[in-house]
Scaffold this active site. Structure first.
Site, short mmCIF file in Angstrom:
data_model
loop_
_atom_site.label_atom_id
_atom_site.label_comp_id
_atom_site.label_asym_id
_atom_site.label_seq_id
_atom_site.Cartn_x
_atom_site.Cartn_y
_atom_site.Cartn_z
N ARG A 101 -2.79 -2.04 -24.99
CA ARG A 101 -3.50 -2.30 -23.82
C ARG A 101 -3.44 -3.71 -23.50
O ARG A 101 -3.34 -4.10 -21.97
CB ARG A 101 -5.23 -1.88 -24.30
CG ARG A 101 -6.15 -2.79 -23.28
CD ARG A 101 -7.54 -2.20 -23.25
NE ARG A 101 -7.95 -1.87 -24.68
CZ ARG A 101 -8.50 -3.15 -25.44
NH1 ARG A 101 -7.43 -4.10 -24.95
NH2 ARG A 101 -8.94 -2.58 -26.58
N TYR A 151 -7.45 2.34 3.85
CA TYR A 151 -7.32 3.28 2.31
C TYR A 151 -8.95 3.55 2.94
O TYR A 151 -9.55 3.05 1.97
CB TYR A 151 -6.57 3.70 1.37
CG TYR A 151 -6.78 4.28 0.36
CD1 TYR A 151 -6.19 5.81 0.61
CD2 TYR A 151 -7.01 4.39 -0.80
CE1 TYR A 151 -7.08 6.97 -0.07
CE2 TYR A 151 -6.88 5.59 -1.34
CZ TYR A 151 -7.15 6.31 -0.91
OH TYR A 151 -7.71 7.73 -1.99
N ASP A 172 -1.79 -5.42 0.87
CA ASP A 172 -1.68 -4.57 0.79
C ASP A 172 -0.63 -3.80 1.26
O ASP A 172 -0.60 -3.62 2.25
CB ASP A 172 -3.30 -2.96 0.29
CG ASP A 172 -2.71 -2.01 0.20
OD1 ASP A 172 -0.90 -0.91 0.30
OD2 ASP A 172 -3.84 -0.88 -0.38
N LYS A 230 3.31 6.16 -4.95
CA LYS A 230 3.13 6.39 -3.29
C LYS A 230 5.02 5.93 -3.05
O LYS A 230 5.89 6.43 -4.28
CB LYS A 230 3.02 5.33 -2.20
CG LYS A 230 1.45 5.15 -2.11
CD LYS A 230 0.63 6.74 -2.03
CE LYS A 230 -1.12 6.69 -2.39
NZ LYS A 230 -1.14 7.13 -3.11
O1 P1T Z 1 -4.37 6.77 -5.53
P1 P1T Z 1 -4.11 5.16 -5.58
O2 P1T Z 1 -2.60 4.80 -6.51
O3 P1T Z 1 -4.88 4.70 -6.45
O4 P1T Z 1 -3.86 4.22 -4.64
C1 P1T Z 1 -4.75 3.93 -4.01
C2 P1T Z 1 -4.05 3.33 -2.55
C3 P1T Z 1 -4.38 1.63 -1.85
N1 P1T Z 1 -3.63 1.28 -1.22
C4 P1T Z 1 -2.72 2.80 -0.07
C5 P1T Z 1 -2.14 2.24 1.38
C6 P1T Z 1 -3.07 4.06 -0.17
O5 P1T Z 1 -2.16 4.49 0.31
C7 P1T Z 1 -3.33 4.45 -0.96
C8 P1T Z 1 -4.26 5.88 -1.75
N2 P1T Z 1 -3.59 6.68 -0.93
C9 P1T Z 1 -3.70 7.79 -0.60
C10 P1T Z 1 -3.89 8.75 -1.66
C11 P1T Z 1 -3.98 8.34 0.17
O6 P1T Z 1 -2.99 9.60 1.07
O7 P1T Z 1 -3.63 8.01 1.55
#
Ligand code: P1T
Length: 383
Positions: free
Chosen positions: A49, A101, A173, A198
């Protein structure tokens, strides 16, 4: 390391051959704990962890991609955002871009309002933003640039400088650009956040997040909360991301090449009302995009002529583009934000921003661009 080009860093930083066996690829340290020779005497690893050697390698490589001193990877992008919220003193004020998002909006508007205060504002106009920052006096400014899904672009250097002047930290971000096309720390931001789910991982088989920054003080706080709360990434997922990261540069070039072609095609299409892509001259912040980004990325937003019925027919008739949430994988995806990724934003807020039922978001993959255009053409023919 500073002299290495991006393409070299992603292959070599954190990727040294295993010193014990010579294995060219790093082993997966699939272990929860580490043997100690005497209580408290160990080799820097006590419990997964807190630390794991596979994760350490990924963090070293990612830090290098953002020219950062420190990096922490987390179980998801939202886990990374959550750690930042915990790191702030109770009652902090967060001035956040209005188009983010949907999950970030939900985290800030439903989970943390009892702890912090949030205000969502347009961050694309620096003069208007200056008035907002002077009036609200935030502890932290949160930018997503380009935004999800409207691809609005904020001036990272100007906003970070204003935030600094007013004693606030700036988080960017950077998920949509990936470290290949944009490096916010170099432009004055304090923390970069990525959903590694992503482009960084790029193969749609891992959920993960990352935070990069230079401050030792932030490192101590993030480590404390990561360890105390526990949203760490598993060794296997860290290894997969380390593997995906090696091809980030070549993938991003192909995403962009295809996206430029598709954006131009959509802009000429009779059934399309408007296309938003930072690489198009028609993008309202095309000049800023050219200044602060090294490329335009693989995300395209467009508005179909019509409403929900036309959108449904289009989305039910694409084949290569898979109708799915997420983005940034090698395969092309298509999303309907109003029903899918941004459904947690109330309809009136969503439509106030311009996220209507005819808005379609493409995550352009690295397939052949002409094949992708043929796929879109087939779907348009059914509308
Ligand atoms: O899904 P996660 O790994 O928790 O990430 C969140 C997140 C944060 N910032 C941006 C700009 C994002 O696009 C996302 C997640 N977005 C999607 C799942 C989507 O389809 O837009």
């Amino acid at each position: 390391m500073k002299e290495m080009k991006f393409e070299t860093k992603v292959i070599h930083v954190g990727g040294e051959p295993d010193p014990v066996t010579g294995a060219i690829m790093p082993p997966i340290f699939q272990t929860s704990t580490y043997v100690q020779s005497s209580p408290g005497e160990h080799k820097g690893y006590e419990y997964t962890r807190s630390h794991n050697p596979t994760r350490t390698r990924l963090q070293e490589c990612l830090a290098a991609t953002e020219n950062a001193k420190h990096c922490f990877v987390t179980a998801s992008g939202l886990a990374a955002s959550t750690l930042i919220m915990h790191m702030l003193p109770k009652g902090s004020k967060i001035l956040c871009g209005d188009d983010v998002y949907g999950g970030t909006y939900r985290l800030f508007s439903k989970v943390f309002p009892e702890i912090h205060q949030f205000k969502f504002v347009d961050t694309t106009n620096v003069t208007a933003f200056e008035a907002e920052i002077a009036a609200f006096k935030p502890t932290l400014v949160w930018l997503e640039t380009p935004t999800n899904p409207l691809l609005k672009i904020s001036d990272i250097a100007a906003i970070s400088a204003l935030a600094k002047k007013h004693g606030a930290l700036t988080v960017v971000d950077n998920t949509f650009m990936s470290p290949y096309f944009q490096n916010p720390l170099d432009q004055g931001a304090d923390i970069v956040l990525h959903s590694m789910t992503k482009f960084i991982n790029g193969h749609s088989d891992v959920v993960g997040g990352a935070l990069m920054f230079n401050s030792d003080e932030i490192r101590d706080k993030i480590f404390f909360y990561q360890n105390a709360i526990g949203p760490c990434q598993s060794p296997f997922d860290s290894w997969l991301v380390l593997r995906g990261l090696k091809t980030l540069a070549v993938r991003m070039k192909q995403h962009e090449q295809n996206a430029l072609k598709i954006a131009a095609y959509l802009e000429r299409h009779a059934k399309v009302d408007r296309v938003v892509y930072p690489g198009l001259k028609s993008h309202p912040q095309h000049e800023l995009a050219k200044k602060q980004m090294k490329g335009f990325g693989g995300m395209i937003t467009f508005f179909l002529k019509g409403g929900i019925e036309e959108s449904r027919r289009f989305l039910e008739n694409v084949h290569l583009f898979a109708l799915a949430e997420s983005l940034g994988g090698v395969e092309s995806l298509v999303d309907h934000p109003a029903i899918m990724t941004h459904a947690s934003i109330p309809k009136e807020v969503r439509e106030g921003l311009g996220i209507y039922d005819n808005l379609i978001r493409l995550s352009v993959g690295i397939e052949d661009g002409d094949d992708l255009i043929r796929d879109l053409e087939t779907a348009f023919a059914k509308v």
